[in-house]
Enzyme design. Structure first.
Site, PDB file in Angstrom:
ATOM      1  N   CYS A  21       0.851  -1.194   0.000  1.00 35.54           N
ATOM      2  CA  CYS A  21       0.000   0.000   0.000  1.00 35.54           C
ATOM      3  C   CYS A  21       0.885   1.241   0.000  1.00 35.54           C
ATOM      4  CB  CYS A  21      -0.864  -0.027   1.247  1.00 35.54           C
ATOM      5  SG  CYS A  21      -1.548   1.549   1.764  1.00 35.54           S
ATOM      6  N   PRO A  22       0.637   2.293  -0.763  1.00 34.88           N
ATOM      7  CA  PRO A  22      -0.499   2.463  -1.678  1.00 34.88           C
ATOM      8  C   PRO A  22      -0.143   2.221  -3.139  1.00 34.88           C
ATOM      9  CG  PRO A  22       0.486   4.598  -1.258  1.00 34.88           C
ATOM     10  CD  PRO A  22       1.372   3.565  -0.602  1.00 34.88           C
TER      11      PRO A  22
END
Lengths: 84, 375
Positions: A21-22
């Site tokens: 992430c991200p």
């Protein structure tokens, strides 16, 4: 191209299996322009946040979240239709 | 003795507030006066007992409950575990705990430990619908319902007072995020608070159990002054926590109005000045001091680190800032962006200059982190 929701005939699949992430959402944003309006783009991600963040990205950026499915070997995949 | 120095740039009061000046004086005095065992009948013991009883009375008065409904615990987490699990143990029916999907992890861990739980979904602001809670609560397998007073991450106030539960299904309310700042809601059988969030010392939790509630100790008991507590009481700390609570309650009208306006400034400026940002939580019916937003394409850990380098301390619910590598279950339940997340919570003395300083640097920090990935 015709792209019924079941079957998810995607024009482009991004392999973000190893990305944290991200990054899966960032890859989605980078490559959205690689598919034509109306076509499906998919991101394969093990990152737990993607299940929430891909639909949220669609809402924020005016794209259509089609749904989640799994790849043949069982990895989560998130499918988006480019609207514009 | 030096006076308390507010931590400049600390915008994380929802994690911990510095010791309230009212608590500091009481704590120092009580360290000498309140060391003894309050169960002993000698002079030092009686003195300790007097201070403990004073702390209980002051806490009850500040919260609008009876003194015998107040138990001091070693943490808000322990108060939550005791309160919730004690209601489960005393339940007349069933063993299922129905709880909102956005409860604090202390509630979630207690539910997991006790056996069976069921989540009630929340809306996009993070609020449960009382009708949905009731629909689940009426089933015979339900032992207890748990709904927080307000959400600790996004600030949304829950409709606790409007929950319409069957008379034999008790409500547990985790009030840690709001205790002191907001009046307690009505309708709970047991509730919990945490002193370090209102400017008391760490290591003090408050468990409230209504006089008529069916609560049974879920853990081994003890032979202390208060039958719900175990272990030797930290009397100086609980007295200081009570003093801080009284001060916070006395000042909350002014502080809450100021905080509410300052958070409005942050909500407005962040939405206007940072592209691709989502400010979440109820903009009006919320904790006065908390605001949460998420920035698209931004790594939460990088955001925390860069803001810290510029002197601002904030919390983040993003996966990359969590030891578990899973995103905040609160943001997840709300269906809002989980990465690039910032939770800002104002300390007591926060000013317009403090929030403006934060809002002034934020757009450049976000732009710089996005530029690292070419966006």
């Amino acid at each position: 191209m015709s792209s019924p929701h079941d079957g998810h005939a995607v024009a482009l699949e991004l392999d973000c299996t190893t990305l944290p992430c991200p990054m899966p959402v960032i890859e989605l944003a980078r490559h959205l322009g690689d598919v034509a309006a109306g076509e499906l783009i998919a991101v394969v991600a093990m990152d737990a946040a993607a299940a929430v963040d891909v639909p949220a990205w669609c809402r924020m950026k005016g794209q259509e979240y089609v749904g989640a499915d799994v790849t043949e070997d069982g990895r989560p995949r998130y499918v988006v239709r480019r609207l514009g | 003795m030096t006076g308390s120095v507010p931590a400049q740039g600390d915008l994380d009061s929802a994690s911990a507030a510095p010791l309230h000046p009212a608590a500091r004086e009481v704590l120092l005095a009580a360290l000498d006066r309140g060391y003894a065992d309050p169960r002993r009948l000698h002079r030092a013991g009686r003195e300790a007992r007097l201070l403990l009883d004073n702390a209980r009375e002051a806490t009850a008065g500040a919260l609008g409950v009876r003194a015998d409904e107040v138990t001091f615990t070693p943490s808000g987490t322990h108060a939550t575990h005791l309160g919730l699990l004690g209601l489960v143990r005393g339940a007349r029916r069933g063993d299922l705990v129905v709880h909102s999907a956005v409860e604090h992890s202390a509630v979630r861990h207690a539910v997991e430990w006790s056996g069976r739980g069921e989540e009630v979904p929340v809306d996009k602001d993070g609020r449960v619908d009382p009708a949905e809670v009731r629909a689940r609560a009426v089933r015979p397998e339900v032992a207890v319902v748990a709904v927080q007073s307000a959400n600790h991450e996004v600030g949304t106030v829950q409709p606790v007072g409007r929950l319409d539960l069957p008379p034999d299904v008790p409500l547990f309310t985790d009030a840690c995020a709001s205790m002191g700042r907001l009046a307690l809601p009505s309708g709970w059988a047991a509730a919990a608070g945490s002193a370090h969030k209102w400017g008391g010392p760490a290591g003090v939790g408050v468990l409230l159990v209504r006089t008529r509630a069916r609560w049974r100790n879920p853990f081994p008991g003890d032979d202390r002054v208060d039958e719900r507590s175990t272990g030797f009481e930290n009397i100086p700390a609980v007295l200081a926590a009570a003093a801080a609570l009284q001060a916070v309650v006395a000042q909350r009208e002014e502080v809450n109005a100021r905080h509410h306006d300052l958070v409005d400034v942050v909500r407005r400026r962040v939405a206007a000045e940072v592209p691709d940002v989502e400010v979440v939580g109820d903009p009006v019916r919320r904790l006065p001091h908390v605001v949460t937003f998420s920035c698209l394409y931004v790594d939460g850990e990088a955001l925390v680190t860069e803001l810290d380098r510029r002197g601002f301390g904030i919390a983040s619910g993003s996966a990359c800032t969590a030891s578990t590598l899973t995103p905040s279950h609160v943001l997840e339940a709300m269906g809002v962006l989980t990465h690039g997340n910032v939770r800002l919570s104002l300390q007591r003395d926060a000013t317009r200059a403090d929030v403006d300083a934060f809002c002034d640097v934020l757009p450049d920090v976000v732009a710089e982190i996005r530029s690292r990935v070419g966006l």
